[in-house]
Design a protein around this motif. Structure first.
Motif, PDB file in Angstrom:
ATOM      1  N   LEU A 201       0.819  -1.201   0.000  1.00 56.02           N
ATOM      2  CA  LEU A 201       0.000   0.000   0.000  1.00 56.02           C
ATOM      3  C   LEU A 201       0.861   1.261   0.000  1.00 56.02           C
ATOM      4  N   ALA A 202       2.009   1.190   0.681  1.00 52.77           N
ATOM      5  CA  ALA A 202       2.945   2.322   0.653  1.00 52.77           C
ATOM      6  C   ALA A 202       3.425   2.588  -0.767  1.00 52.77           C
ATOM      7  N   GLN A 203       3.645   1.517  -1.525  1.00 59.63           N
ATOM      8  CA  GLN A 203       4.063   1.680  -2.929  1.00 59.63           C
ATOM      9  C   GLN A 203       2.954   2.307  -3.764  1.00 59.63           C
ATOM     10  N   GLU A 204       1.691   1.935  -3.482  1.00 57.99           N
ATOM     11  CA  GLU A 204       0.556   2.547  -4.181  1.00 57.99           C
ATOM     12  C   GLU A 204       0.501   4.050  -3.900  1.00 57.99           C
ATOM     13  N   LEU A 205       0.715   4.420  -2.637  1.00 61.56           N
ATOM     14  CA  LEU A 205       0.707   5.836  -2.271  1.00 61.56           C
ATOM     15  C   LEU A 205       1.855   6.575  -2.940  1.00 61.56           C
ATOM     16  N   ASP A 206       3.017   5.940  -2.972  1.00 62.88           N
ATOM     17  CA  ASP A 206       4.186   6.576  -3.596  1.00 62.88           C
ATOM     18  C   ASP A 206       3.959   6.788  -5.087  1.00 62.88           C
ATOM     19  N   SER A 207       3.385   5.793  -5.746  1.00 66.80           N
ATOM     20  CA  SER A 207       3.089   5.909  -7.180  1.00 66.80           C
ATOM     21  C   SER A 207       2.088   7.027  -7.432  1.00 66.80           C
ATOM     22  N   LEU A 208       1.049   7.100  -6.595  1.00 60.87           N
ATOM     23  CA  LEU A 208       0.042   8.141  -6.749  1.00 60.87           C
ATOM     24  C   LEU A 208       0.646   9.520  -6.508  1.00 60.87           C
ATOM     25  N   ASP A 209       1.479   9.636  -5.484  1.00 57.69           N
ATOM     26  CA  ASP A 209       2.081  10.935  -5.173  1.00 57.69           C
ATOM     27  C   ASP A 209       2.942  11.443  -6.325  1.00 57.69           C
ATOM     28  N   LYS A 210       3.649  10.546  -6.977  1.00 54.80           N
ATOM     29  CA  LYS A 210       4.458  10.956  -8.130  1.00 54.80           C
ATOM     30  C   LYS A 210       3.578  11.502  -9.253  1.00 54.80           C
ATOM     31  N   LYS A 211       2.404  10.889  -9.442  1.00 55.23           N
ATOM     32  CA  LYS A 211       1.495  11.384 -10.478  1.00 55.23           C
ATOM     33  C   LYS A 211       0.912  12.748 -10.086  1.00 55.23           C
TER      34      LYS A 211
ATOM     35  N   MET B  56      -8.626  11.243 -12.345  1.00 51.57           N
ATOM     36  CA  MET B  56      -7.632  10.184 -12.145  1.00 51.57           C
ATOM     37  C   MET B  56      -8.257   9.021 -11.371  1.00 51.57           C
ATOM     38  N   THR B  57      -8.434   7.889 -12.032  1.00 53.95           N
ATOM     39  CA  THR B  57      -9.017   6.733 -11.339  1.00 53.95           C
ATOM     40  C   THR B  57      -8.111   6.201 -10.238  1.00 53.95           C
ATOM     41  N   GLN B  58      -6.804   6.432 -10.337  1.00 53.15           N
ATOM     42  CA  GLN B  58      -5.877   5.882  -9.338  1.00 53.15           C
ATOM     43  C   GLN B  58      -6.127   6.466  -7.951  1.00 53.15           C
ATOM     44  N   VAL B  59      -6.638   7.693  -7.879  1.00 52.99           N
ATOM     45  CA  VAL B  59      -6.903   8.308  -6.576  1.00 52.99           C
ATOM     46  C   VAL B  59      -7.931   7.481  -5.815  1.00 52.99           C
ATOM     47  N   GLY B  60      -9.078   7.256  -6.434  1.00 52.26           N
ATOM     48  CA  GLY B  60     -10.133   6.515  -5.760  1.00 52.26           C
ATOM     49  C   GLY B  60      -9.760   5.078  -5.470  1.00 52.26           C
ATOM     50  N   VAL B  61      -9.091   4.438  -6.412  1.00 51.04           N
ATOM     51  CA  VAL B  61      -8.680   3.047  -6.207  1.00 51.04           C
ATOM     52  C   VAL B  61      -7.759   2.939  -4.994  1.00 51.04           C
ATOM     53  N   THR B  62      -6.793   3.848  -4.883  1.00 52.15           N
ATOM     54  CA  THR B  62      -5.864   3.813  -3.747  1.00 52.15           C
ATOM     55  C   THR B  62      -6.593   4.097  -2.437  1.00 52.15           C
ATOM     56  N   MET B  63      -7.488   5.080  -2.443  1.00 57.17           N
ATOM     57  CA  MET B  63      -8.277   5.367  -1.237  1.00 57.17           C
ATOM     58  C   MET B  63      -9.066   4.151  -0.790  1.00 57.17           C
ATOM     59  N   LEU B  64      -9.690   3.457  -1.740  1.00 57.43           N
ATOM     60  CA  LEU B  64     -10.514   2.296  -1.402  1.00 57.43           C
ATOM     61  C   LEU B  64      -9.663   1.126  -0.921  1.00 57.43           C
ATOM     62  N   MET B  65      -8.514   0.906  -1.546  1.00 59.22           N
ATOM     63  CA  MET B  65      -7.638  -0.187  -1.122  1.00 59.22           C
ATOM     64  C   MET B  65      -7.194  -0.001   0.319  1.00 59.22           C
ATOM     65  N   ILE B  66      -6.825   1.238   0.672  1.00 56.87           N
ATOM     66  CA  ILE B  66      -6.348   1.498   2.036  1.00 56.87           C
ATOM     67  C   ILE B  66      -7.515   1.454   3.016  1.00 56.87           C
TER      68      ILE B  66
END
Length: 314
Positions: free
Chosen positions: A267-277, A296-306
């Protein structure tokens, strides 16, 4: 009394039709009543409180809803804390008009600060919500839910705020099914998790304040810190659009960096990837930054995963 458990997702109005189309497709693929679109509703809700917001401060919302020429009086309490979700006590009664019947509150375990009922004579209509509600019954695995798509306005003497959101309310089964279905939706439609209720939107118009979660006393507990920074992230995201202030990206990204230290490595890697975007979007200095971020679909996906991971821990 019922306990209402729901997952709320905000979305840009541009993507509302995409969300409706996705839900229609889900229902069209099933030939049972477990998955079907229901009639669209036009809803008006008048919310009541005292001038000093005694009900809001006591953790209670009181409203009258008008739908199809019927009137429903509702009380909602703040309820228990469910990370990134809305869990509230809810009482409803059909009433004969748009006037409150306060005698019905005798069935409600009122917060201690409101039990003397002295506030009853001071009630005024403080804000209202008017919105169109599309409704779908959805079954995902063993979870039955009602999914609604609301679009309209919160209005008060202090201004107005837009409503454009999806709500996934658990009807039967396990709450993990809400997250599984929300992730399926978020892969197709850019949505973001929201913990701001319509009632909170109305209160915010008067006071102009953003409500943040309380930081835990035990800062050595990684799970409590993760829950705190997760909700701070959600609050900043919604506030950025309410205030139309791109400067909130800085504290928003800070909350993400703090959250990253409290979650598992994947999940930390997901956050890091999102932050770079997010950083790349800022560097481009596009005048349409907020609109681009909302797509950006990645925002919602990351929020839901966490959010899903956090709720599994508790």
């Amino acid at each position: 009394m019922a306990t209402e458990l729901e997952l709320k997702l905000m979305l840009h109005p541009e993507y509302l039709k995409s969300a409706s189309d996705f839900l229609d497709e889900i229902c069209a693929s099933s030939d049972t009543e477990e998955q079907s679109r229901q009639p669209t509703l036009a809803l008006m809700n008048a919310y009541f409180d005292t001038e000093n917001a005694e009900l809001m401060q006591g953790g209670m919302a009181l409203r009258i809803r008008a739908v199809n020429n019927k009137f429903i009086q509702t009380v909602k309490t703040r309820g228990s804390n469910r990370i990134g979700m809305h869990a509230r006590g809810e009482w409803e009664w059909f009433v004969s008009s748009d006037q409150l019947d306060l005698s019905l509150l005798s069935d409600v375990p009122l917060p201690e600060s409101l039990q003397d009922m002295s506030w009853c004579s001071k009630l005024i209509e403080v804000y209202r919500t008017d919105f169109e509600r599309q409704v779908w019954n959805i079954q995902s695995h063993e979870t039955k839910m009602e999914v609604v798509c609301d679009q309209g306005l919160v209005t008060s003497p202090y201004g107005e705020d837009a409503i454009c959101e999806l709500e996934l309310e658990l009807k039967e089964g396990d709450e993990s099914g809400l997250y599984q279905f929300a992730l399926q939706l978020a892969d197709r439609v850019p949505v973001q998790v929201s913990i701001v209720s319509k009632a909170q939107k109305g209160v915010r118009l008067k006071y102009g304040q953003i409500e943040f979660p309380q930081k835990p006393d035990n800062t050595s507990n990684p799970l409590e810190l993760a829950a705190y920074w997760y909700e701070v992230w959600l609050v900043y995201w919604e506030a950025m659009y309410f205030m139309e202030d791109e400067a909130l990206m800085q504290p928003l990204r800070h909350s993400m960096s703090q959250l990253k230290t409290c979650v598992p490595s994947d999940l930390a890697q997901e956050l890091d990837s999102l932050d770079k975007k997010l950083e790349r979007q800022l560097i481009e200095e596009d005048n349409l930054l907020l609109k681009n971020l909302a797509g950006m679909t990645q925002v919602g996906v990351t929020m839901l995963m966490i959010g899903q991971w956090l709720n599994k821990q508790v």
